[in-house]
Design an enzyme around this catalytic site. Structure first.
Site, short mmCIF file in Angstrom:
data_model
loop_
_atom_site.label_atom_id
_atom_site.label_comp_id
_atom_site.label_asym_id
_atom_site.label_seq_id
_atom_site.Cartn_x
_atom_site.Cartn_y
_atom_site.Cartn_z
N ALA A 198 0.86 -1.18 0.00
CA ALA A 198 0.00 0.00 0.00
C ALA A 198 0.91 1.23 0.00
CB ALA A 198 -0.93 -0.03 1.21
N GLY A 218 3.95 1.22 2.49
CA GLY A 218 4.93 0.20 2.15
C GLY A 218 5.75 0.56 0.93
N THR A 261 -1.48 -10.03 -2.77
CA THR A 261 -2.00 -9.97 -4.14
C THR A 261 -0.79 -9.67 -5.03
OG1 THR A 261 -4.08 -9.06 -3.31
CG2 THR A 261 -3.66 -8.84 -5.67
N ALA A 305 -3.18 -3.86 10.91
CA ALA A 305 -2.99 -4.37 12.27
C ALA A 305 -4.03 -5.43 12.60
CB ALA A 305 -3.08 -3.22 13.27
N ASN A 340 0.27 -0.10 12.78
CA ASN A 340 -0.22 0.49 14.03
C ASN A 340 -0.79 -0.59 14.94
OD1 ASN A 340 0.30 3.22 14.36
ND2 ASN A 340 -1.43 3.87 13.11
N GLY A 347 2.98 9.73 7.81
CA GLY A 347 2.13 9.56 6.65
C GLY A 347 2.93 9.23 5.39
N HIS A 365 1.96 8.76 21.17
CA HIS A 365 2.13 9.80 20.13
C HIS A 365 0.79 10.09 19.48
CE1 HIS A 365 2.36 10.69 15.81
NE2 HIS A 365 3.43 11.41 16.07
N ASN A 366 0.07 9.04 19.09
CA ASN A 366 -1.20 9.25 18.41
C ASN A 366 -2.24 9.85 19.35
OD1 ASN A 366 0.15 7.95 16.34
ND2 ASN A 366 -1.61 6.70 15.76
#
Length: 485
Positions: free
Chosen positions: A13, A16, A36, A79, A105, A133, A189-190
């Site tokens: 994604a 990655g 995939t 996750a 995450n 991000g 952090h989040n």
């Protein structure tokens, strides 16, 4: 084929793919794989086109065969169960000393469990928080690895090469600690990110509803704020959002439905704060504010029935804008103070040796909460590594003292105006509670003892001695067992 790759990454994604390109930019040969497998070829023929040291694999067996030993395989998958599934797929193809890295995450208890499981099989495991991000992944994220201590030398070079750097060149990546420490630090952090965003949104709401400012005016306010003590990524993007117009020349922010989403890390932080008995009130309010925003239909109906004050600001608008800036700064200090309180308690609970100044440095660039403010937090822990609360550091103590009058005016004005500002309000309430030598919990304990014989301690007796009063003359002298949840 002779194994030539330094690391493999599974999960193509956006995050990655960009991490692979980042690693490759820094001289590492990377194996790319996706369940995939068509995505592997798409990646090689598009974003990775012409990069001979990014190697596609079409099976787990091929991934393992392409890697130098000890093998290093990083998972960037959803996750939860997907991580466990890939671990089981990888195990038959790995040998003692090989390393699996989870860069998603994941919830820290899962990382604790997985570390123990893989170490029992002679393998190493790292759970690393990755923040920043898409752009961060591509050009330099903040990274928070933890897990098997023997694994750190195997990935330190790669991780610190691809991580964001501070102005003096320090990498925003360091070892957090054993088993789940890395994912725990990322979770906090989040949580702080949730609080930061909510505070900024409340400042926006007070400017908009309280002062009646236009988007253009608010853009100018946030642009000015970003030049000083509030210099940060989130303030900068808020500045940009408020100025952004669509093809029709209309502000996009005004067209966005006011219902906020969340992926769970803020909730995890709040739940764990209750487990540890830590009053993370601001982060909790930020989570609940998102939940309230999701009740859009109910709020629309309620707005037709429930009344509030008819408010019109009278006074010096520019002075009040400065009050809002100072209230935002003071509330942010409380948010970070609460986050580091929780990290300190977690270190005791889970037996981690956390470096709080190092954590502040890791967050200094690359991540969503990056700001000039974090440099001051690092300095605070350099001055006093045993600092129990950021509010007690001389620098932050002085800032709070300077901001306090403005902070109180803003909270009072939001109440007067009927503008919901739960994060501003709870930040001030926490500050007032934390600085109070005496709270009304004596009455609360009397109430508990009255209806449930839960006992209490006395101010004129040593701590740890518990007493019960027969308040009605009918209850007897038997008391309930003493325990703390």
């Amino acid at each position: 084929m002779e194994p030539t790759a330094d690391i493999a990454l599974i999960g193509l994604a956006v995050m990655g793919q960009n991490l692979i390109l980042n690693m490759n930019d820094h001289g590492y040969t990377v194996v790319a794989y996706n369940r995939t497998v068509a995505k592997v070829d798409e990646f090689l023929n598009d974003a990775a086109k012409g990069r001979s040291t990014i190697i596609g694999a079409h099976s787990i067996e091929a991934v393992a065969g392409l890697l130098k030993r000890p093998r290093k395989i990083m998972l960037m998958v959803k996750a939860g169960q997907a991580v466990d599934d890939f671990i089981e797929l990888l195990l038959p193809h790995l040998e003692a000393g090989d390393l699996i890295i989870d860069g998603g995450n994941s919830h820290f208890p899962d990382t604790i469990r997985r570390t123990k499981y893989l170490e029992s099989k002679g393998l190493l495991y790292v759970g690393t928080g990755v923040s920043g991000g898409e752009e961060g992944a591509r050009f330099g994220p903040s990274m928070m690895p933890g897990g098997s201590p023997q694994a750190w030398p195997l990935v330190k070079g790669i991780f610190q090469a691809i991580a964001a750097k501070t102005r003096d060149g320090a990498p925003c990546c360091d070892w957090m600690g054993e088993d789940g420490a890395g994912h725990y630090v990322k979770m906090v952090h989040n949580g702080i990110e949730y609080g930061d965003m909510q505070l900024i949104c409340e400042a926006y709401q007070v400017l908009k509803e309280g002062l009646g400012m236009s988007n253009e005016e608010m853009h100018g306010v946030f642009a000015e704020w970003n030049k000083g003590e509030l210099d940060s990524y989130l303030v900068a993007i808020t500045r940009d959002i408020l100025a952004y117009k669509d093809e029709q020349g209309e502000y996009v922010v005004d067209k966005i439905l006011d219902t906020a989403g969340q992926k769970g890390t803020g909730k995890w932080t709040s739940v764990n704060s209750l487990d540890l008995g830590m009053p993370l009130t601001l982060i909790g309010e930020a989570v609940y504010a998102r939940c309230l925003s999701a009740m859009k239909d109910a709020r629309v109906e309620a707005s037709k029935i429930l009344n509030g004050p008819k408010f019109q600001f009278r006074g010096d608008r520019q002075a009040f804008v400065e009050d809002i800036r100072q209230a935002l700064l003071a509330s942010k200090i409380v948010s970070y103070a609460q986050g580091f309180m929780m990290l300190r308690e977690a270190a005791k609970e889970y037996h981690w040796n956390l470096n709080y100044g190092g954590i502040a440095l890791v967050w200094r660039e690359g991540c969503i909460i990056r700001s000039a403010f974090l440099g001051k937090i690092k300095e605070a822990f350099v001055r006093n590594p045993n600092l129990s609360n950021l509010l007690l550091d001389p620098y932050f103590c002085e800032v709070i003292a300077r901001c306090q009058a403005s902070w109180r005016r803003v909270v009072a004005k939001t109440v007067e105006a009927g503008v919901a500002a739960p994060a501003f309000t709870t930040a001030l309430a926490f500050y007032d509670g934390y600085r109070s030598a005496r709270l009304p919990a004596n009455l609360l304990q009397a109430q508990r003892d009255y209806f449930g014989a839960h006992t209490y301690e006395r101010v004129d007796r040593p701590r740890g001695q518990f007493f019960h009063t027969n308040w009605t003359g009918k209850g007897g002298t038997v008391s309930a067992g003493t325990y703390t949840v």
